[in-house]
Structure formats: C-alpha cells, structure tokens
Design a protein around this motif. Structure first.
Motif, PDB file in Angstrom:
ATOM      1  N   LEU A   6      10.928   2.588  -5.646  1.00 15.52           N
ATOM      2  CA  LEU A   6       9.506   2.771  -5.371  1.00 15.52           C
ATOM      3  C   LEU A   6       8.673   1.835  -6.248  1.00 15.52           C
ATOM      4  O   LEU A   6       8.629   1.972  -7.467  1.00 15.52           O
ATOM      5  CB  LEU A   6       9.116   4.230  -5.627  1.00 15.52           C
ATOM      6  N   ALA A   7       8.023   0.865  -5.601  1.00 10.54           N
ATOM      7  CA  ALA A   7       7.277  -0.150  -6.336  1.00 10.54           C
ATOM      8  C   ALA A   7       5.958  -0.474  -5.653  1.00 10.54           C
ATOM      9  O   ALA A   7       5.507  -1.619  -5.634  1.00 10.54           O
ATOM     10  CB  ALA A   7       8.121  -1.416  -6.470  1.00 10.54           C
ATOM     11  N   ALA A   8       5.330   0.562  -5.062  1.00  5.85           N
ATOM     12  CA  ALA A   8       4.102   0.336  -4.288  1.00  5.85           C
ATOM     13  C   ALA A   8       2.848   0.751  -5.043  1.00  5.85           C
ATOM     14  O   ALA A   8       1.759   0.752  -4.473  1.00  5.85           O
ATOM     15  CB  ALA A   8       4.174   1.078  -2.951  1.00  5.85           C
ATOM     16  N   SER A  83      -3.261  -1.560   0.707  1.00  4.90           N
ATOM     17  CA  SER A  83      -3.815  -2.678  -0.064  1.00  4.90           C
ATOM     18  C   SER A  83      -4.651  -2.239  -1.255  1.00  4.90           C
ATOM     19  O   SER A  83      -5.228  -3.071  -1.946  1.00  4.90           O
ATOM     20  CB  SER A  83      -4.667  -3.568   0.855  1.00  4.90           C
ATOM     21  N   SER A  84      -4.727  -0.931  -1.512  1.00  3.48           N
ATOM     22  CA  SER A  84      -5.508  -0.462  -2.651  1.00  3.48           C
ATOM     23  C   SER A  84      -4.962   0.873  -3.139  1.00  3.48           C
ATOM     24  O   SER A  84      -4.246   1.573  -2.409  1.00  3.48           O
ATOM     25  CB  SER A  84      -6.989  -0.292  -2.272  1.00  3.48           C
ATOM     26  N   ASN A  85      -5.323   1.214  -4.361  1.00 15.32           N
ATOM     27  CA  ASN A  85      -4.891   2.481  -4.946  1.00 15.32           C
ATOM     28  C   ASN A  85      -5.401   3.666  -4.125  1.00 15.32           C
ATOM     29  O   ASN A  85      -4.741   4.705  -4.025  1.00 15.32           O
ATOM     30  CB  ASN A  85      -5.404   2.575  -6.387  1.00 15.32           C
ATOM     31  N   GLU A  86      -6.564   3.498  -3.527  1.00 14.41           N
ATOM     32  CA  GLU A  86      -7.185   4.581  -2.764  1.00 14.41           C
ATOM     33  C   GLU A  86      -6.474   4.833  -1.430  1.00 14.41           C
ATOM     34  O   GLU A  86      -6.546   5.937  -0.882  1.00 14.41           O
ATOM     35  CB  GLU A  86      -8.667   4.267  -2.505  1.00 14.41           C
ATOM     36  N   THR A  87      -5.812   3.827  -0.893  1.00 15.23           N
ATOM     37  CA  THR A  87      -5.166   3.982   0.418  1.00 15.23           C
ATOM     38  C   THR A  87      -3.644   4.127   0.312  1.00 15.23           C
ATOM     39  O   THR A  87      -2.966   4.147   1.339  1.00 15.23           O
ATOM     40  CB  THR A  87      -5.480   2.772   1.319  1.00 15.23           C
ATOM     41  N   ARG A  88      -3.106   4.228  -0.895  1.00 15.18           N
ATOM     42  CA  ARG A  88      -1.646   4.288  -1.076  1.00 15.18           C
ATOM     43  C   ARG A  88      -1.050   5.476  -0.313  1.00 15.18           C
ATOM     44  O   ARG A  88      -1.689   6.501  -0.128  1.00 15.18           O
ATOM     45  CB  ARG A  88      -1.297   4.374  -2.558  1.00 15.18           C
ATOM     46  N   ARG A  89       0.200   5.322   0.077  1.00 17.43           N
ATOM     47  CA  ARG A  89       0.905   6.375   0.822  1.00 17.43           C
ATOM     48  C   ARG A  89       1.425   7.473  -0.094  1.00 17.43           C
ATOM     49  O   ARG A  89       1.660   8.595   0.359  1.00 17.43           O
ATOM     50  CB  ARG A  89       2.103   5.772   1.575  1.00 17.43           C
ATOM     51  N   GLY A  90       1.630   7.159  -1.351  1.00 24.32           N
ATOM     52  CA  GLY A  90       2.238   8.108  -2.280  1.00 24.32           C
ATOM     53  C   GLY A  90       3.744   7.914  -2.316  1.00 24.32           C
ATOM     54  O   GLY A  90       4.344   7.302  -1.420  1.00 24.32           O
ATOM     55  N   GLY A 199       3.451  18.904   2.962  1.00 23.90           N
ATOM     56  CA  GLY A 199       3.889  18.648   1.592  1.00 23.90           C
ATOM     57  C   GLY A 199       3.127  17.501   0.951  1.00 23.90           C
ATOM     58  O   GLY A 199       2.664  16.582   1.625  1.00 23.90           O
ATOM     59  N   ASN A 200       3.010  17.558  -0.365  1.00 18.16           N
ATOM     60  CA  ASN A 200       2.309  16.525  -1.131  1.00 18.16           C
ATOM     61  C   ASN A 200       3.047  15.197  -0.996  1.00 18.16           C
ATOM     62  O   ASN A 200       4.212  15.084  -1.369  1.00 18.16           O
ATOM     63  CB  ASN A 200       2.229  16.958  -2.605  1.00 18.16           C
ATOM     64  N   ALA A 201       2.366  14.183  -0.462  1.00 19.48           N
ATOM     65  CA  ALA A 201       3.002  12.884  -0.242  1.00 19.48           C
ATOM     66  C   ALA A 201       3.016  12.024  -1.483  1.00 19.48           C
ATOM     67  O   ALA A 201       3.753  11.035  -1.560  1.00 19.48           O
ATOM     68  CB  ALA A 201       2.278  12.143   0.884  1.00 19.48           C
ATOM     69  N   ASP A 202       2.220  12.385  -2.477  1.00 23.23           N
ATOM     70  CA  ASP A 202       2.045  11.536  -3.652  1.00 23.23           C
ATOM     71  C   ASP A 202       3.064  11.830  -4.739  1.00 23.23           C
ATOM     72  O   ASP A 202       3.667  10.924  -5.314  1.00 23.23           O
ATOM     73  CB  ASP A 202       0.631  11.697  -4.199  1.00 23.23           C
ATOM     74  N   LEU A 203       3.282  13.096  -5.062  1.00 22.94           N
ATOM     75  CA  LEU A 203       4.139  13.481  -6.178  1.00 22.94           C
ATOM     76  C   LEU A 203       5.595  13.527  -5.742  1.00 22.94           C
ATOM     77  O   LEU A 203       5.994  14.395  -4.961  1.00 22.94           O
ATOM     78  CB  LEU A 203       3.712  14.838  -6.734  1.00 22.94           C
TER      79      LEU A 203
END
Length: 242
Positions: A6-8, A83-90, A199-203
């Motif tokens: 994971l490097a996004a 393309s930004s921290n705000e739009t990341r998939r997690g 489910g939480n996609a970020d954590l």
C-alpha cells in the motif's frame, strides 16, 4: 501468493519532503523505504507477483522505480485513480481496488508501504502456514496511551484472536497490531462483502476486526520492531546512512 504493498498515501504530515516524492521512495539506509519491504517480501517462498498500489500523483515515480527495483518477483504498479489526500480510497479501499483491477484469486500478503520492520516476515508466514488461517502481526506494548493509536488484539494461548478493536479508548490487552497481514485465498472475496456492508475503507485494521468475528484469525507476535514512518522526525531518526 500475491503481495499488495500500500503506497497510495500523500504523506502530507511530512511536507516538504514528500510534496514531490512519495514517502516509500525516500532515501533510506542505502536504498529506499520500499526496497526494504521488497527484500522481505521476496524472501517468502510463494510470492509470484508484487502489486504496488499508488495514486495518480506518484504513479510515474513508482513506474520508474520498478524498472530497476531489485526483485525476483514481478512488480506491477497500480494507479488507484486518486489525486489528492481528500479523494483517497483508503487502505482497505486500495486492497479491494487491486483485487478487482488485477483479478486476484490467490492468497495475499498486505504490507503498508511506509513501515520499516526489523522482524523476519518469514516468521509471520510460518504462523500463517502452520495455522492455515488469516494471520495478523502484533507486538506487546507497555505504553497504554500509545497503544490507543493502534488496533489492539486479545488472543488465547495459541494465538487465536478473541477480540480485536481499532484504536480502542480502553484497550483489552497490550498487543498492538501492525499493518502486515496474510489472507487466505477464500478470504479475498470478503473484502467486497466488508465494504458492501459499510466497513471503514480507510483503516486497514478495521477489516481484520470485522473478519475475526466470522472466521478464525491468528496473531504472530513479532520478534523485533516495526516503525510507522509518519513524521519527518521519525524518518530522520530511522533512515541511517543513505
């Protein structure tokens, strides 16, 4: 077995170092952060391909790196389209994206691309093989305040997870969980079910928290350390001679 690194992330806390260079590609102990992870992954006996999931901003950086990366297994770089921290998939979102994008129907090992570990990943692999179950990685930690920033597992004497909670206000044990996971082939389709259920996609730790209530999950207690390179101070402390 496939590896997903994971490097996004955008590592905004480490600006200006990471404003134009992804954190995993920062100089680190004679190579880069991700090269140390690649070396550990390549030491596993069953890895036949490594997928590095990144974002649109840093996709070209990883493609250039992959051309000469020292790896016995094939490395494929995946652009997750953000393309930004705000739009990341997690983190969980990126694992599922890689599964779908590459039609992965195999066992997977998932590793955070910004972690530096001193334990032998093969030891966790051995626990995974011995138990035949999904396996997470943990370390006992005495600092009760610090452990609240981790997923925390309660396990029986055999290592079977009895309880797992992401960032608990009142930890039930001192076993902190780090972002390295081995998942069975028949667990891979459950990422979709987890996300479909909201489910939480970020954590990344939220997925095994959901998973252990549905099937057996075991924890490997690491013999060494694992560091999340989350700040410039931590990076400077760990990077050594480059």
């Amino acid at each position: 077995m496939k590896a997903i690194i994971l490097a996004a992330g955008y590592a905004t806390r480490m600006y200006p170092l990471t404003e134009n260079t992804p954190k995993p590609l920062l100089p680190f102990r004679g190579s880069t952060v991700i090269d140390h992870i690649i070396a550990q992954v390549n030491a596993l006996p069953d890895i036949d391909e490594i997928f590095v999931v990144t974002n649109s901003k840093f996709f070209s950086h990883f493609c250039e790196w992959a051309k000469t990366a020292p790896s016995a297994a094939k490395i494929s770089v995946i652009d997750d389209g953000t393309s930004s921290n705000e739009t990341r998939r997690g983190a969980v979102g990126d694992v599922y994206f890689a599964i779908c994008e590459k039609n992965i129907d195999d066992e997977i090992v998932v590793v955070a691309g910004d972690n530096f570990s001193t334990y032998d990943l093969h030891e966790q692999y051995d626990v995974y093989r011995k138990t035949g179950c999904d396996t997470i990685c943990g370390k006992e930690m005495d600092d009760e305040e610090r452990i609240k920033a981790f997923a925390v597992a309660l396990a029986d004497e055999h290592g079977k997870v009895l309880d797992l909670e992401e960032k608990p206000a009142k930890p039930k044990s001192n076993l902190a969980i780090y972002a390295t996971y081995f998942f069975r082939r028949d667990t891979v389709p459950l990422f979709k079910k987890y996300l479909d259920e909201g489910g939480n996609a970020d954590l990344i730790g939220a997925f095994p928290q959901w998973l252990y209530t549905r099937r057996d999950v075991y924890v490997y207690k690491m013999n060494g350390e694992c560091y999340d390179i989350g700040t410039i101070e931590m990076y400077e402390q760990l990077k050594g001679a480059c």
